[in-house]
Design a protein around this motif. Structure first.
Motif, PDB file in Angstrom:
ATOM      1  N   ALA A  59       0.860  -1.185   0.000  1.00 25.18           N
ATOM      2  CA  ALA A  59       0.000   0.000   0.000  1.00 25.18           C
ATOM      3  C   ALA A  59       0.889   1.224   0.000  1.00 25.18           C
ATOM      4  N   SER A  60       0.632   2.126  -0.916  1.00 27.31           N
ATOM      5  CA  SER A  60       1.470   3.301  -1.040  1.00 27.31           C
ATOM      6  C   SER A  60       0.660   4.468  -1.592  1.00 27.31           C
ATOM      7  N   SER A  61       0.699   5.575  -0.883  1.00 20.35           N
ATOM      8  CA  SER A  61       0.024   6.762  -1.399  1.00 20.35           C
ATOM      9  C   SER A  61       0.714   7.253  -2.666  1.00 20.35           C
ATOM     10  N   VAL A  62       1.967   6.882  -2.849  1.00 21.94           N
ATOM     11  CA  VAL A  62       2.692   7.262  -4.059  1.00 21.94           C
ATOM     12  C   VAL A  62       2.050   6.604  -5.279  1.00 21.94           C
ATOM     13  N   ALA A  63       1.662   5.344  -5.163  1.00 17.91           N
ATOM     14  CA  ALA A  63       0.998   4.653  -6.275  1.00 17.91           C
ATOM     15  C   ALA A  63      -0.326   5.336  -6.608  1.00 17.91           C
ATOM     16  N   ILE A  64      -1.046   5.749  -5.589  1.00 16.66           N
ATOM     17  CA  ILE A  64      -2.306   6.445  -5.818  1.00 16.66           C
ATOM     18  C   ILE A  64      -2.058   7.810  -6.462  1.00 16.66           C
ATOM     19  N   SER A  65      -0.977   8.459  -6.105  1.00 11.07           N
ATOM     20  CA  SER A  65      -0.616   9.733  -6.733  1.00 11.07           C
ATOM     21  C   SER A  65      -0.319   9.552  -8.217  1.00 11.07           C
ATOM     22  N   VAL A  66       0.364   8.458  -8.565  1.00 11.18           N
ATOM     23  CA  VAL A  66       0.626   8.153  -9.978  1.00 11.18           C
ATOM     24  C   VAL A  66      -0.705   7.950 -10.705  1.00 11.18           C
ATOM     25  N   LEU A  67      -1.612   7.202 -10.089  1.00 10.22           N
ATOM     26  CA  LEU A  67      -2.935   7.002 -10.674  1.00 10.22           C
ATOM     27  C   LEU A  67      -3.613   8.344 -10.942  1.00 10.22           C
ATOM     28  N   PHE A  68      -3.595   9.248  -9.968  1.00 13.34           N
ATOM     29  CA  PHE A  68      -4.238  10.552 -10.148  1.00 13.34           C
ATOM     30  C   PHE A  68      -3.612  11.347 -11.292  1.00 13.34           C
ATOM     31  N   GLU A  69      -2.310  11.267 -11.434  1.00 18.79           N
ATOM     32  CA  GLU A  69      -1.651  11.968 -12.544  1.00 18.79           C
ATOM     33  C   GLU A  69      -2.135  11.407 -13.878  1.00 18.79           C
ATOM     34  N   ARG A  72      -5.657  12.523 -14.582  1.00 17.44           N
ATOM     35  CA  ARG A  72      -5.687  13.918 -15.017  1.00 17.44           C
ATOM     36  C   ARG A  72      -5.426  14.016 -16.517  1.00 17.44           C
ATOM     37  N   ILE A  73      -4.444  13.274 -17.005  1.00 17.10           N
ATOM     38  CA  ILE A  73      -4.126  13.288 -18.435  1.00 17.10           C
ATOM     39  C   ILE A  73      -5.285  12.684 -19.235  1.00 17.10           C
ATOM     40  N   CYS A  74      -5.852  11.610 -18.736  1.00 14.94           N
ATOM     41  CA  CYS A  74      -7.000  10.998 -19.424  1.00 14.94           C
ATOM     42  C   CYS A  74      -8.140  11.999 -19.550  1.00 14.94           C
ATOM     43  N   ARG A  75      -8.392  12.710 -18.497  1.00 15.72           N
ATOM     44  CA  ARG A  75      -9.479  13.696 -18.532  1.00 15.72           C
ATOM     45  C   ARG A  75      -9.179  14.792 -19.549  1.00 15.72           C
ATOM     46  N   GLN A  76      -7.933  15.270 -19.564  1.00 17.83           N
ATOM     47  CA  GLN A  76      -7.537  16.308 -20.522  1.00 17.83           C
ATOM     48  C   GLN A  76      -7.688  15.829 -21.966  1.00 17.83           C
ATOM     49  N   ARG A  77      -7.366  14.569 -22.195  1.00 20.74           N
ATOM     50  CA  ARG A  77      -7.372  14.032 -23.556  1.00 20.74           C
ATOM     51  C   ARG A  77      -8.702  13.392 -23.945  1.00 20.74           C
ATOM     52  N   GLY A  78      -9.639  13.305 -23.015  1.00 19.57           N
ATOM     53  CA  GLY A  78     -10.926  12.690 -23.321  1.00 19.57           C
ATOM     54  C   GLY A  78     -10.856  11.174 -23.420  1.00 19.57           C
ATOM     55  N   ILE A  79      -9.918  10.581 -22.704  1.00 22.55           N
ATOM     56  CA  ILE A  79      -9.787   9.118 -22.675  1.00 22.55           C
ATOM     57  C   ILE A  79     -10.616   8.596 -21.508  1.00 22.55           C
TER      58      ILE A  79
END
Length: 112
Positions: A59-69, A72-79
């Motif tokens: 369990a790592s908040s770092v992994a969740i941070s990567v997911l959020f990044e 964010r890109i998916c949302r910007q690109r409409g994926i």
């Protein structure tokens, strides 16, 4: 399968339409790990993908941070993100952070 990122104990692969993370995500690898996925997301022509963190053992908040990044890109690109898979330890951490709705129904949660 295409490997986007590889360090001892940590890889990111593309399998079909899924970004798959395997290994232990820590602060020393997070920026490069996130960047590898961002680069791929910015270049892909896919309109829907899955994100698979089911092979992340700790369990790592770092992994969740990567997911959020990546989200964010998916949302910007409409994926559209159809599925987010977490290992049991990551799932427990995500649940503590009240991210259950995002994990269970990412397309619906992100559409809000």
């Amino acid at each position: 399968m295409t490997t986007l990122f590889s360090r001892p104990g940590l890889t990111v692969n593309i399998v079909d339409t899924s970004l798959q993370v395997a290994g232990d995500v820590d602060v020393t690898s997070a920026a490069d790990l996130a960047a590898s996925g961002v680069k791929w997301l910015n270049q892909t022509e896919l309109t829907a993908i899955a994100m698979d963190f089911s092979r992340v053992d700790k369990a790592s908040s770092v992994a969740i941070s990567v997911l959020f990044e990546w989200l964010r890109i998916c949302r910007q690109r409409g994926i559209q993100v159809d599925t987010i898979l977490f290992s049991a330890p990551l799932r427990r951490l995500a649940s503590l952070a009240e991210l259950d709705a995002l994990i269970e129904s990412p397309a619906e949660t992100l559409a809000v």
